[in-house]
Design a protein around this motif. Structure first.
Motif, PDB file in Angstrom:
ATOM      1  N   GLN A   1       9.022  56.355 -22.137  1.00  0.00           N
ATOM      2  CA  GLN A   1       8.266  57.590 -22.310  1.00  0.00           C
ATOM      3  C   GLN A   1       8.275  58.041 -23.768  1.00  0.00           C
ATOM      4  O   GLN A   1       7.246  58.476 -24.295  1.00  0.00           O
ATOM      5  CB  GLN A   1       8.837  58.698 -21.433  1.00  0.00           C
ATOM      6  CG  GLN A   1       8.032  59.996 -21.522  1.00  0.00           C
ATOM      7  CD  GLN A   1       8.663  61.148 -20.759  1.00  0.00           C
ATOM      8  OE1 GLN A   1       9.870  61.148 -20.528  1.00  0.00           O
ATOM      9  NE2 GLN A   1       7.869  62.127 -20.378  1.00  0.00           N
ATOM     10  N   SER A   2       9.421  57.947 -24.422  1.00  0.00           N
ATOM     11  CA  SER A   2       9.529  58.423 -25.799  1.00  0.00           C
ATOM     12  C   SER A   2       8.821  57.514 -26.784  1.00  0.00           C
ATOM     13  O   SER A   2       8.609  57.895 -27.942  1.00  0.00           O
ATOM     14  CB  SER A   2      11.006  58.540 -26.191  1.00  0.00           C
ATOM     15  OG  SER A   2      11.644  57.274 -26.162  1.00  0.00           O
TER      16      SER A   2
ATOM     17  N   THR B   1      -0.812  66.340 -18.805  1.00  0.00           N
ATOM     18  CA  THR B   1      -1.726  65.979 -17.731  1.00  0.00           C
ATOM     19  C   THR B   1      -1.664  67.035 -16.633  1.00  0.00           C
ATOM     20  O   THR B   1      -0.615  67.669 -16.413  1.00  0.00           O
ATOM     21  CB  THR B   1      -1.352  64.606 -17.146  1.00  0.00           C
ATOM     22  OG1 THR B   1       0.001  64.649 -16.686  1.00  0.00           O
ATOM     23  CG2 THR B   1      -1.503  63.515 -18.187  1.00  0.00           C
ATOM     24  N   GLN B   2      -2.759  67.218 -15.931  1.00  0.00           N
ATOM     25  CA  GLN B   2      -2.839  68.285 -14.941  1.00  0.00           C
ATOM     26  C   GLN B   2      -1.887  68.044 -13.762  1.00  0.00           C
ATOM     27  O   GLN B   2      -1.438  68.985 -13.122  1.00  0.00           O
ATOM     28  CB  GLN B   2      -4.275  68.433 -14.431  1.00  0.00           C
ATOM     29  CG  GLN B   2      -4.505  69.694 -13.628  1.00  0.00           C
ATOM     30  CD  GLN B   2      -5.981  69.993 -13.443  1.00  0.00           C
ATOM     31  OE1 GLN B   2      -6.828  69.254 -13.936  1.00  0.00           O
ATOM     32  NE2 GLN B   2      -6.304  71.072 -12.753  1.00  0.00           N
ATOM     33  N   GLY B   3      -1.557  66.808 -13.490  1.00  0.00           N
ATOM     34  CA  GLY B   3      -0.684  66.519 -12.353  1.00  0.00           C
ATOM     35  C   GLY B   3       0.797  66.641 -12.661  1.00  0.00           C
ATOM     36  O   GLY B   3       1.628  66.400 -11.778  1.00  0.00           O
ATOM     37  N   LEU B   4       1.164  67.007 -13.877  1.00  0.00           N
ATOM     38  CA  LEU B   4       2.579  67.127 -14.241  1.00  0.00           C
ATOM     39  C   LEU B   4       3.109  68.483 -13.772  1.00  0.00           C
ATOM     40  O   LEU B   4       2.781  69.527 -14.334  1.00  0.00           O
ATOM     41  CB  LEU B   4       2.748  66.985 -15.753  1.00  0.00           C
ATOM     42  CG  LEU B   4       4.170  67.183 -16.297  1.00  0.00           C
ATOM     43  CD1 LEU B   4       5.118  66.163 -15.688  1.00  0.00           C
ATOM     44  CD2 LEU B   4       4.183  67.092 -17.816  1.00  0.00           C
TER      45      LEU B   4
ATOM     46  N   SER C   1      -0.920  61.466 -27.063  1.00  0.00           N
ATOM     47  CA  SER C   1      -1.363  61.536 -25.672  1.00  0.00           C
ATOM     48  C   SER C   1      -0.686  62.706 -24.985  1.00  0.00           C
ATOM     49  O   SER C   1       0.412  63.116 -25.373  1.00  0.00           O
ATOM     50  CB  SER C   1      -1.042  60.231 -24.932  1.00  0.00           C
ATOM     51  OG  SER C   1       0.353  59.964 -24.984  1.00  0.00           O
ATOM     52  N   PRO C   2      -1.317  63.271 -23.959  1.00  0.00           N
ATOM     53  CA  PRO C   2      -0.699  64.384 -23.231  1.00  0.00           C
ATOM     54  C   PRO C   2       0.604  63.953 -22.557  1.00  0.00           C
ATOM     55  O   PRO C   2       0.777  62.792 -22.183  1.00  0.00           O
ATOM     56  CB  PRO C   2      -1.764  64.763 -22.193  1.00  0.00           C
ATOM     57  CG  PRO C   2      -3.040  64.187 -22.696  1.00  0.00           C
ATOM     58  CD  PRO C   2      -2.663  62.958 -23.449  1.00  0.00           C
ATOM     59  N   ILE C   3       1.508  64.894 -22.395  1.00  0.00           N
ATOM     60  CA  ILE C   3       2.762  64.618 -21.710  1.00  0.00           C
ATOM     61  C   ILE C   3       2.489  64.362 -20.234  1.00  0.00           C
ATOM     62  O   ILE C   3       1.738  65.096 -19.595  1.00  0.00           O
ATOM     63  CB  ILE C   3       3.740  65.798 -21.872  1.00  0.00           C
ATOM     64  CG1 ILE C   3       4.061  66.031 -23.348  1.00  0.00           C
ATOM     65  CG2 ILE C   3       5.031  65.543 -21.091  1.00  0.00           C
ATOM     66  CD1 ILE C   3       4.917  67.247 -23.592  1.00  0.00           C
ATOM     67  N   SER C   4       3.103  63.333 -19.713  1.00  0.00           N
ATOM     68  CA  SER C   4       2.924  62.999 -18.298  1.00  0.00           C
ATOM     69  C   SER C   4       4.203  62.356 -17.782  1.00  0.00           C
ATOM     70  O   SER C   4       5.068  61.941 -18.551  1.00  0.00           O
ATOM     71  CB  SER C   4       1.745  62.040 -18.096  1.00  0.00           C
ATOM     72  OG  SER C   4       1.985  60.814 -18.777  1.00  0.00           O
TER      73      SER C   4
ATOM     74  N   PRO D   1       2.265  60.679 -10.847  1.00  0.00           N
ATOM     75  CA  PRO D   1       2.517  61.775  -9.893  1.00  0.00           C
ATOM     76  C   PRO D   1       3.523  61.411  -8.807  1.00  0.00           C
ATOM     77  O   PRO D   1       4.321  62.241  -8.397  1.00  0.00           O
ATOM     78  CB  PRO D   1       1.124  62.049  -9.295  1.00  0.00           C
ATOM     79  CG  PRO D   1       0.159  61.474 -10.278  1.00  0.00           C
ATOM     80  CD  PRO D   1       0.842  60.308 -10.894  1.00  0.00           C
ATOM     81  N   ASN D   2       3.475  60.170  -8.324  1.00  0.00           N
ATOM     82  CA  ASN D   2       4.417  59.739  -7.278  1.00  0.00           C
ATOM     83  C   ASN D   2       5.654  59.103  -7.901  1.00  0.00           C
ATOM     84  O   ASN D   2       6.079  58.002  -7.537  1.00  0.00           O
ATOM     85  CB  ASN D   2       3.736  58.748  -6.330  1.00  0.00           C
ATOM     86  CG  ASN D   2       2.572  59.377  -5.591  1.00  0.00           C
ATOM     87  OD1 ASN D   2       2.642  60.535  -5.179  1.00  0.00           O
ATOM     88  ND2 ASN D   2       1.496  58.632  -5.436  1.00  0.00           N
ATOM     89  N   ASN D   3       6.251  59.830  -8.849  1.00  0.00           N
ATOM     90  CA  ASN D   3       7.343  59.239  -9.634  1.00  0.00           C
ATOM     91  C   ASN D   3       8.569  58.915  -8.796  1.00  0.00           C
ATOM     92  O   ASN D   3       9.268  57.937  -9.059  1.00  0.00           O
ATOM     93  CB  ASN D   3       7.727  60.177 -10.779  1.00  0.00           C
ATOM     94  CG  ASN D   3       8.180  61.544 -10.293  1.00  0.00           C
ATOM     95  OD1 ASN D   3       7.430  62.250  -9.619  1.00  0.00           O
ATOM     96  ND2 ASN D   3       9.392  61.931 -10.622  1.00  0.00           N
ATOM     97  N   TRP D   4       8.842  59.725  -7.744  1.00  0.00           N
ATOM     98  CA  TRP D   4      10.028  59.441  -6.937  1.00  0.00           C
ATOM     99  C   TRP D   4       9.872  58.128  -6.173  1.00  0.00           C
ATOM    100  O   TRP D   4      10.818  57.333  -6.083  1.00  0.00           O
ATOM    101  CB  TRP D   4      10.307  60.584  -5.965  1.00  0.00           C
ATOM    102  CG  TRP D   4      10.856  61.817  -6.601  1.00  0.00           C
ATOM    103  CD1 TRP D   4      10.329  63.077  -6.584  1.00  0.00           C
ATOM    104  CD2 TRP D   4      12.076  61.926  -7.367  1.00  0.00           C
ATOM    105  NE1 TRP D   4      11.123  63.953  -7.284  1.00  0.00           N
ATOM    106  CE2 TRP D   4      12.205  63.270  -7.772  1.00  0.00           C
ATOM    107  CE3 TRP D   4      13.052  61.008  -7.745  1.00  0.00           C
ATOM    108  CZ2 TRP D   4      13.281  63.729  -8.542  1.00  0.00           C
ATOM    109  CZ3 TRP D   4      14.129  61.453  -8.515  1.00  0.00           C
ATOM    110  CH2 TRP D   4      14.229  62.799  -8.900  1.00  0.00           C
ATOM    111  N   LEU D   5       8.692  57.887  -5.626  1.00  0.00           N
ATOM    112  CA  LEU D   5       8.475  56.628  -4.899  1.00  0.00           C
ATOM    113  C   LEU D   5       8.572  55.424  -5.834  1.00  0.00           C
ATOM    114  O   LEU D   5       9.171  54.398  -5.489  1.00  0.00           O
ATOM    115  CB  LEU D   5       7.119  56.652  -4.204  1.00  0.00           C
ATOM    116  CG  LEU D   5       6.996  57.520  -2.950  1.00  0.00           C
ATOM    117  CD1 LEU D   5       5.610  57.379  -2.353  1.00  0.00           C
ATOM    118  CD2 LEU D   5       8.059  57.131  -1.916  1.00  0.00           C
TER     119      LEU D   5
END
Length: 696
Positions: free
Chosen positions: A315-316, A340-343, A524-527, A532-536
């Motif tokens: 990510q960094s 991002t809108q989904g964050l 780029s925007p933070i995401s 969105p399904n980061n846990w899965l």
């Protein structure tokens, strides 16, 4: 998420965790050594995993199973929280009232700080486990005492045995050492913890393990000196533990330990920061010293930490898009990033920021003050210029720069918001501590847009040093957001200016300078790094990388290590086996994480179609004074300022009206401790304390 699914998963977690705990309890006993272990080895000892098959099954597999299933649990919980029909607030409130006693502070004293009843109970149980293990190890070893050299005395052999077993006890601390610092952990939320709130457990375990390892090292040096075996200090055995590797590990550990002492850390933070990055070398030589057997026992914490650390690196690696900054006259800045809108994230979440123009290596944590529902394309943090790094950042922003490069990690935070369950909130802040409370107030502001929402009364008590610091109150309102009616909030603000005795001639609501930044194609925007399904996806990484590790380890052992040990008449080098284990762990994690990340990026790009556009904000000064209906004016109307005095914490808390008062405090240590002592004194049963501290 259905109640049945929740119950099944929680039952699995409880059974597996208790089973794992029983293994640790039984490991130092004769029953385990003479009964369980031989039976398990006869059944599990194979050409694929050798003697380590037992440790992988008993110590590694249960925790990795919990880590994988908890990702599914948190994904389902996240969906249920988003569901409009969710009634979890009432359920949470009932359960919280039942656990109120266990969350009450019972110890408020240095060096432990604020310790709740449940923390004290678990701490005593952990210490009991250490004492039990040491007593059983010594009982078994003294009953089967071995003389390691001709003419050795019994007391010398016992001295060696004690020194060795102190190292064994230190390994128990090491088994838990890395769980608290795994920021994206799927296990900590099961206990209602975040990495930020559990840093103190890492500190406690670190100090305790260092005391035990230091005693282990000193004990062996004394033993070798007494028995004229000092030459063993230079031994790197082919068939047993490497003494040299252990000595290198303890030297690295001592450097990290000394620089982490609070007084040293506060005065020389950069020395502490850079020295603590020796942990990678420390792990390397530590594993070479303890061997593959103990590495398999300690593997889950290290494995999950490496997964988290690599994802943070990925990510960094990307630069975050910094849209604008608000520069306050009190030496404070608010950075606004595109996201991002989904964050989504919850109040009191933390974002780690790196600004290469100031330092390419330093990362600093800051509280996220924005609300994802009110500001769908924006994420903001507030930074008070109190140290060298933040002062340099403030100077750059004050010089009207048009672009600043930055990278981020996070945000990390609680999986749910629980403060809304209270009838009223009394929040205390000191100095920059108000930044953590801003995110909570903005969440309450958002709740006003919902019909039939439960909104607690809020009393905000702020202590500032100087008049200029009052401008931080203006950050309670976002620079741009969805429409809201600020008058619907039952908010009372009391500000105390402690270093000035009287109000200056001009009211202290000074203008805020707004600085916009140019866009860059590389930003780029933070995401979420996994979408969105980061846990899965995190569950997929944990499961796939661990399975791949087991497969590659089995094949390596079967086709390479085992033939050398059994067919050539030679013994495969003890340290080389450890190197294989560490190499396979890292390579499997890096490979699986990289593949899944690329897959997530492709899916995310396909769904978005085009990048998020920047929100343009005019570059003009935002003043608190203005028209009567300006929100900034409402803040001034809701604020009472007192000069030359400090808040009477005891009077404020004991006079708080209501049967359920949530008490939140973020500020200097003395303020946190004073508030905790009042809440734990028993003078008022309606006070529910919660400390918000990021002073590591």
């Amino acid at each position: 998420m259905s109640n049945r699914t929740v119950s099944i998963l929680r039952l699995i977690f409880l059974v597996v965790f208790l089973g794992w705990l029983v293994i640790w309890i039984m490991m130092p006993t004769k029953t385990y050594k003479n009964g369980w272990m031989p039976n398990l080895q006869s059944k599990l000892n194979s050409t694929y995993f050798g003697e380590q098959g037992v440790n992988l099954l008993l110590f590694s597999f249960p925790v990795m199973l919990i880590a994988a299933l908890s990702c599914v649990y948190l994904h389902l919980q996240k969906k249920s929280i988003r569901s409009p029909s969710s009634t979890s607030t009432t359920t949470t409130g009932v359960k919280t009232n039942r656990l109120a006693f266990w969350r009450r502070p019972v110890v408020v004293k240095a060096p432990l700080g604020i310790v709740t009843a449940i923390e004290l109970a678990f701490g005593l149980m952990f210490v009991s486990l250490l004492v039990w293990s040491l007593a059983n190890y010594l009982y078994v070893s003294f009953g089967q005492l071995h003389m390691h050299m001709p003419g050795e005395k019994v007391w010398e052999a016992k001295f060696r045995s004690v020194s060795l077993r102190l190292g064994y006890i230190g390994n128990i601390c090491w088994a838990l050492l890395f769980f608290p610092v795994t920021r994206g952990s799927s296990i900590l939320p099961l206990f209602g913890l975040t990495s930020e709130s559990s840093i103190k457990y890492h500190i406690w375990l670190g100090h305790l393990s260092m005391i035990l390892f230091a005693a282990h090292t000193v004990g062996f040096v004394i033993y070798w000196a007494m028995t004229n075996q000092m030459v063993l200090l230079l031994q790197w055995s082919k068939t047993y533990v490497s003494n040299v590797a252990g000595e290198i590990a303890i030297v690295l550990a001592m450097a990290m330990w000394i620089t982490s002492i609070p007084r040293v850390r506060r005065k020389m933070f950069e020395l502490f920061f850079y020295t603590h990055h020796l942990y990678a070398l420390y792990i390397f030589f530590y594993v070479l010293h303890v061997g593959a057997s103990y590495f398999c026992m300690l593997l889950p914490g290290i494995f999950l930490f490496i997964v988290d650390r690599y994802l943070r690196f990925l990510q960094s690696y990307q630069r975050a898009r910094l849209v604008l900054a608000r520069v306050l006259p009190c030496g404070t800045v608010e950075l606004n990033f595109a996201k991002t809108q989904g964050l989504d994230y919850n109040p009191t979440s933390i974002l780690f920021i790196n600004v290469p123009s100031i330092s390419k290596l330093q990362w600093h944590p800051f509280t996220v003050t924005s609300n994802p529902n009110m500001e769908p394309h924006n994420l903001s943090v507030v930074i008070k210029s109190e140290g060298g790094w933040s002062q340099k950042l403030y100077k750059q922003l004050s010089s009207n720069v048009n672009q600043i490069q930055a990278s981020v990690e996070g945000p990390y935070g609680p999986v749910s918001s629980h403060f809304l369950r209270h009838e009223a909130l009394v929040m205390f802040s000191g100095g920059s501590g108000i930044t953590s409370l801003i995110s909570i107030i903005r969440e309450i502001i958002f709740q006003t847009t919902k019909p039939d929402s439960h909104l607690p009364r809020v009393r905000l008590i702020c202590a500032f040093k100087n008049t200029d610091d009052l401008s931080m109150l203006q950050l309670l309102l976002p620079i741009y957001s969805t429409p809201f009616d600020f008058s619907l909030i039952d908010l009372q603000i009391e500000a105390y200016v402690t270093r000035e005795t009287e109000q200056p001639p001009a009211l202290a609501w000074k203008p805020i300078q707004t600085v916009s930044f140019k866009t860059d194609s590389l930003d780029s925007p933070i995401s979420r790094v996994l979408g969105p399904n980061n846990w899965l996806w995190l569950g997929a990484i944990v499961t796939s990388s661990f399975v791949l590790f087991l497969v590659t380890l089995g094949l390596t052992t079967h086709f390479y290590i085992y033939p050398i040990d059994h067919n050539t008449g030679e013994i495969y080098h003890y340290s080389f086996t450890c190197l294989w284990y560490m190499f396979l762990v890292c390579s499997c994690i890096f490979l699986v994480s990289s593949v899944i990340l690329l897959w997530c990026k492709r899916q995310q790009n396909a769904l978005e179609g085009k990048p998020i556009q920047n929100v343009e904000v005019p570059t003009h000064d935002i003043e608190l004074e203005g028209l009567p209906h300006h929100p900034e004016t409402l803040i001034a109307q809701k604020t009472q300022v007192q000069y030359g005095t400090r808040p009477d914490l005891k009077k404020i808390l004991l006079e708080a009206e209501g049967s359920d008062i949530g008490v939140l405090v973020c500020g200097p240590r003395k303020m946190r401790h004073d508030v905790a002592k009042i809440c734990s004194s028993g003078l008022a049963d309606n006070l529910h304390f919660e400390s918000i501290s990021f002073d590591w």
